[in-house]
Write a protein that holds these residues in place. Structure first.
Motif, PDB file in Angstrom:
ATOM      1  N   UNK A   1     -33.358 -23.281 -15.668  1.00  0.00           N
ATOM      2  CA  UNK A   1     -32.920 -22.369 -16.301  1.00  0.00           C
ATOM      3  C   UNK A   1     -32.725 -22.066 -17.460  1.00  0.00           C
ATOM      4  N   UNK A   2     -31.465 -23.731 -17.947  1.00  0.00           N
ATOM      5  CA  UNK A   2     -31.428 -23.677 -19.218  1.00  0.00           C
ATOM      6  C   UNK A   2     -32.720 -23.511 -20.153  1.00  0.00           C
ATOM      7  N   UNK A   3     -33.491 -23.967 -19.275  1.00  0.00           N
ATOM      8  CA  UNK A   3     -34.869 -24.846 -20.059  1.00  0.00           C
ATOM      9  C   UNK A   3     -35.134 -23.571 -20.374  1.00  0.00           C
ATOM     10  N   UNK A   4     -35.751 -22.181 -19.786  1.00  0.00           N
ATOM     11  CA  UNK A   4     -36.037 -21.265 -19.256  1.00  0.00           C
ATOM     12  C   UNK A   4     -35.173 -20.178 -20.314  1.00  0.00           C
ATOM     13  N   UNK A   5     -34.274 -20.232 -20.028  1.00  0.00           N
ATOM     14  CA  UNK A   5     -33.473 -19.772 -21.903  1.00  0.00           C
ATOM     15  C   UNK A   5     -33.680 -20.073 -22.716  1.00  0.00           C
ATOM     16  N   UNK A   6     -33.341 -21.617 -23.114  1.00  0.00           N
ATOM     17  CA  UNK A   6     -34.078 -22.384 -24.326  1.00  0.00           C
ATOM     18  C   UNK A   6     -35.140 -22.038 -25.082  1.00  0.00           C
ATOM     19  N   UNK A   7     -36.298 -21.657 -23.885  1.00  0.00           N
ATOM     20  CA  UNK A   7     -37.910 -21.617 -24.933  1.00  0.00           C
ATOM     21  C   UNK A   7     -37.720 -20.026 -24.777  1.00  0.00           C
ATOM     22  N   UNK A   8     -37.147 -19.193 -24.399  1.00  0.00           N
ATOM     23  CA  UNK A   8     -36.484 -17.154 -24.535  1.00  0.00           C
ATOM     24  C   UNK A   8     -35.985 -16.419 -25.698  1.00  0.00           C
ATOM     25  N   UNK A   9     -35.158 -17.868 -26.227  1.00  0.00           N
ATOM     26  CA  UNK A   9     -34.325 -17.781 -27.423  1.00  0.00           C
ATOM     27  C   UNK A   9     -35.263 -18.764 -28.188  1.00  0.00           C
ATOM     28  N   UNK A  10     -35.692 -19.251 -28.493  1.00  0.00           N
ATOM     29  CA  UNK A  10     -37.015 -20.370 -29.004  1.00  0.00           C
ATOM     30  C   UNK A  10     -38.310 -18.995 -29.212  1.00  0.00           C
TER      31      UNK A  10
END
Length: 180
Positions: free
Chosen positions: A56-65
């Motif tokens: 979930x953290x990785x998905x959120x980081x990708x979405x933020x990028x």
């Protein structure tokens, strides 16, 4: 020998078993210390399960990028459009200033020109009349695209009323000069 093994072989087997037991015990204690350190650091629960869903953290980081990239692209496009609009207004101002010279009669000359362009005598220059202004100052359809003409009109129409009053016309021609 017992079971066909020599005493030496039996000792070696016992030493190997003890060594394996000690290594396993050491690994278990090390794992326990690491777990304790992770618990104390707030990285996991007592049972060792993570406090945070890494995926979930990785998905959120990708979405933020992705959102940041989209924002940057939008910002750059807005900057490009702003520069384009500014360039169009400068072009219009320059063309108009070639027709109106800064003399003592400039305010009267501008008022007369405004009245001339205000064909329907409404006190405003609408889009159709604005197109005539542009043609008069050498920025007709052969020079500007319809989109550029519209952008120029919108830039002159400060209050977005759909028409240009004399104050807006003045500001377009002379800029934000005072003392006229």
């Amino acid at each position: 020998g017992e079971g066909g093994m020599t005493r030496e072989e039996r000792r070696k087997m016992e030493r190997d078993a003890l060594r394996k037991h000690l290594v396993a015990q050491h690994k278990a204690k090390k794992k326990e210390r690491e777990l304790q350190a992770r618990i104390e650091a707030g990285l996991c629960r007592v049972d060792g399960s993570p406090l945070v869903d890494e995926e979930a953290v990785q998905r959120a980081a990708a979405q933020a990028r992705e959102e940041e990239a989209a924002f940057q692209q939008k910002y750059q496009e807005e900057q490009r459009q702003r520069k384009e609009k500014t360039a169009l207004v400068k072009k219009l101002r320059k063309s108009m200033q070639l027709h109106f010279h800064n003399t003592k009669t400039l305010p009267i000359d501008l008022w007369r020109a405004f009245k001339k362009f205000d064909v329907d005598d409404s006190g405003f220059i609408d889009f159709k009349e604005f197109q005539r202004v542009l043609s008069e100052v050498g920025l007709g359809n052969n020079v500007l695209t319809p989109a550029e003409t519209l952008v120029m009109f919108q830039q002159c129409d400060d209050n977005s009323s759909g028409r240009v009053d004399f104050a807006e016309f003045l500001k377009t021609v002379v800029g934000n000069l005072t003392g006229l």
